[in-house]
Write an enzyme that holds these catalytic residues in place. Structure first.
Site, short mmCIF file in Angstrom:
data_model
loop_
_atom_site.label_atom_id
_atom_site.label_comp_id
_atom_site.label_asym_id
_atom_site.label_seq_id
_atom_site.Cartn_x
_atom_site.Cartn_y
_atom_site.Cartn_z
CE LYS A 1 5.43 4.88 2.79
NZ LYS A 1 5.47 3.63 1.98
NE ARG B 1 9.82 7.79 -1.25
CZ ARG B 1 8.52 7.54 -1.26
NH1 ARG B 1 7.70 8.26 -0.54
NH2 ARG B 1 8.06 6.58 -1.98
NE ARG C 1 -1.07 1.19 -4.18
CZ ARG C 1 -0.01 1.78 -3.66
NH1 ARG C 1 -0.03 2.17 -2.39
NH2 ARG C 1 1.06 1.98 -4.38
NE ARG D 1 0.58 4.88 -6.47
CZ ARG D 1 1.22 5.03 -5.31
NH1 ARG D 1 0.53 5.20 -4.19
NH2 ARG D 1 2.53 5.03 -5.25
NE ARG E 1 6.50 2.70 -5.99
CZ ARG E 1 5.26 2.25 -5.78
NH1 ARG E 1 4.65 1.55 -6.72
NH2 ARG E 1 4.64 2.53 -4.67
P1 AP5 Z 1 -0.75 1.48 1.13
O1 AP5 Z 1 -1.31 1.95 2.42
O2 AP5 Z 1 -1.21 2.14 -0.13
O3 AP5 Z 1 0.86 1.41 1.20
P2 AP5 Z 1 1.93 2.57 1.19
O4 AP5 Z 1 3.01 2.18 2.14
O5 AP5 Z 1 1.30 3.91 1.39
O6 AP5 Z 1 2.46 2.38 -0.30
P3 AP5 Z 1 2.83 3.47 -1.41
O7 AP5 Z 1 3.08 2.65 -2.66
O8 AP5 Z 1 1.81 4.55 -1.52
O9 AP5 Z 1 4.15 3.99 -0.89
P4 AP5 Z 1 5.23 4.67 -1.68
O10 AP5 Z 1 6.10 5.16 -0.59
O11 AP5 Z 1 5.92 3.87 -2.71
O12 AP5 Z 1 4.43 5.71 -2.59
P5 AP5 Z 1 4.30 7.28 -2.54
O13 AP5 Z 1 2.94 7.62 -2.98
O14 AP5 Z 1 4.80 7.82 -1.24
O15 AP5 Z 1 -1.05 -0.11 1.04
C1 AP5 Z 1 -0.66 -0.86 -0.11
C2 AP5 Z 1 -1.74 -1.89 -0.43
O16 AP5 Z 1 -1.79 -2.88 0.63
C3 AP5 Z 1 -3.16 -1.31 -0.50
O17 AP5 Z 1 -3.84 -2.03 -1.48
C4 AP5 Z 1 -3.78 -1.60 0.90
O18 AP5 Z 1 -5.19 -1.76 0.83
C5 AP5 Z 1 -3.07 -2.90 1.28
N1 AP5 Z 1 -2.76 -3.00 2.71
C6 AP5 Z 1 -2.31 -2.00 3.53
N2 AP5 Z 1 -2.07 -2.48 4.77
C7 AP5 Z 1 -2.37 -3.81 4.73
C8 AP5 Z 1 -2.33 -4.87 5.69
N3 AP5 Z 1 -1.91 -4.66 6.97
N4 AP5 Z 1 -2.71 -6.11 5.31
C9 AP5 Z 1 -3.12 -6.36 4.02
N5 AP5 Z 1 -3.18 -5.39 3.06
C10 AP5 Z 1 -2.81 -4.14 3.41
O19 AP5 Z 1 5.37 7.71 -3.65
C11 AP5 Z 1 5.16 7.47 -5.02
C12 AP5 Z 1 6.26 8.15 -5.81
O20 AP5 Z 1 6.22 9.58 -5.60
C13 AP5 Z 1 7.70 7.75 -5.46
O21 AP5 Z 1 8.12 6.58 -6.13
C14 AP5 Z 1 8.48 9.00 -5.91
O22 AP5 Z 1 8.66 9.02 -7.29
C15 AP5 Z 1 7.53 10.14 -5.53
N6 AP5 Z 1 7.78 10.64 -4.16
C16 AP5 Z 1 6.90 10.59 -3.10
N7 AP5 Z 1 7.46 11.16 -2.00
C17 AP5 Z 1 8.71 11.55 -2.37
C18 AP5 Z 1 9.78 12.17 -1.68
N8 AP5 Z 1 9.70 12.49 -0.36
N9 AP5 Z 1 10.92 12.45 -2.36
C19 AP5 Z 1 11.03 12.17 -3.67
N10 AP5 Z 1 10.06 11.55 -4.38
C20 AP5 Z 1 8.91 11.24 -3.74
#
Ligand code: AP5
Length: 222
Positions: A14, A89, A128, A161, A172
């Site tokens: 994402k 979410r 990552r 991270r 997660r």
């Molecule tokens: P990346 O693009 O970083 O993936 P992502 O889907 O953004 O993964 P996240 O872990 O950031 O998502 P998340 O939803 O768990 O975390 P968030 O920060 O929102 O890609 C991942 C890896 O793969 C990278 O190394 C990239 O280079 C590689 N890659 C990407 N595409 C690829 C491809 N096509 N092929 C090969 N490799 C690829 O949330 C973190 C925490 O914050 C949550 O757990 C929660 O505690 C809190 N939080 C955030 N939002 C909320 C909310 N709305 N409500 C409550 N808590 C929240």
């Protein structure tokens, strides 16, 4: 003008795709995860609250998250659209978001749901590396930066991270299944959902997203 939500499990890409969409369409990338990590870095009260939940892979409480997004979307740079990454979410956040959109007389153009297998997600998250300064994600194998410790975009330090350890990753993924995956049906019922195969390489995923957005907006114009 483009108002989008990116939906999908942790590690599906994402953040990677949201950055490309933001550049391609000239709209801000609004990531609740990045906003929480920024607050943690600054040591604010929000950061202290969020850190406790993020470390264990749980969701930050809805009232905190919804208030933060409401405020962010009312900023000037969101007037011509946004790409939301990581919000909503769960159903409570999705319904609150519908109300926020109605209040500002706006609506979503599309919800892009990116899919991949659990094996792929675990491999992506555990390899990552994220920029401490600008938040850009890289991968030691799939998207390696020229210097393993430095962000090529801004020169910031790359780090792993806290929540990318295998045990937290599993938690997660469970939270995603239980709380976030019902949003796929929620947005399908609203006629907004576009499903993208996230198993492909980064360029191909982006190409499919662009095509889906063209279809979604052509449909709007018709
Ligand atoms: P990346 O693009 O970083 O993936 P992502 O889907 O953004 O993964 P996240 O872990 O950031 O998502 P998340 O939803 O768990 O975390 P968030 O920060 O929102 O890609 C991942 C890896 O793969 C990278 O190394 C990239 O280079 C590689 N890659 C990407 N595409 C690829 C491809 N096509 N092929 C090969 N490799 C690829 O949330 C973190 C925490 O914050 C949550 O757990 C929660 O505690 C809190 N939080 C955030 N939002 C909320 C909310 N709305 N409500 C409550 N808590 C929240």
């Amino acid at each position: 003008m483009m108002r989008l939500v990116l939906l999908g499990p942790p590690g599906v890409g994402k953040g990677t795709q949201a950055e490309r969409i933001a550049q391609g369409y000239g709209i801000p990338h609004v990531s609740t995860g990045d906003m929480f990590r920024e607050a943690v870095k600054r040591g604010t009260e929000l950061g202290r609250t969020a850190q406790e939940y993020m470390r264990s892979g749980r969701l930050v409480p809805d009232e905190v998250t919804i208030g933060l997004v409401r405020e962010r979307l009312s900023a000037d740079d969101c007037r011509n659209g946004f790409v939301l990454d990581g919000f909503p979410r769960n159903l409570v956040q999705a319904r609150a978001f519908d109300e926020v959109l109605a209040q500002i007389g706006s609506r979503l153009d599309a919800v892009i749901s990116i899919d991949a297998s659990v094996e792929t997600l675990v491999a992506r998250l555990t390899g990552r590396r994220t920029c401490r300064r600008c938040g850009t994600p890289y991968h030691v194998i799939f998207n390696p930066p020229p210097d393993p410790n430095t962000c090529p975009a801004c020169g910031g330090e790359l780090y792993q991270r806290d929540d990318d350890k295998e045990e937290t990753v599993r938690k997660r993924l469970e939270v995603y299944e239980a709380e976030t995956s019902p949003l796929v049906d929620y947005y399908r019922a609203q006629g907004l959902l576009q499903v993208i195969n996230g198993e492909q390489d980064i360029d191909k995923v982006y190409e499919d997203i662009r095509r889906a957005l063209e279809e979604a907006t052509a449909h709007d114009r018709a």
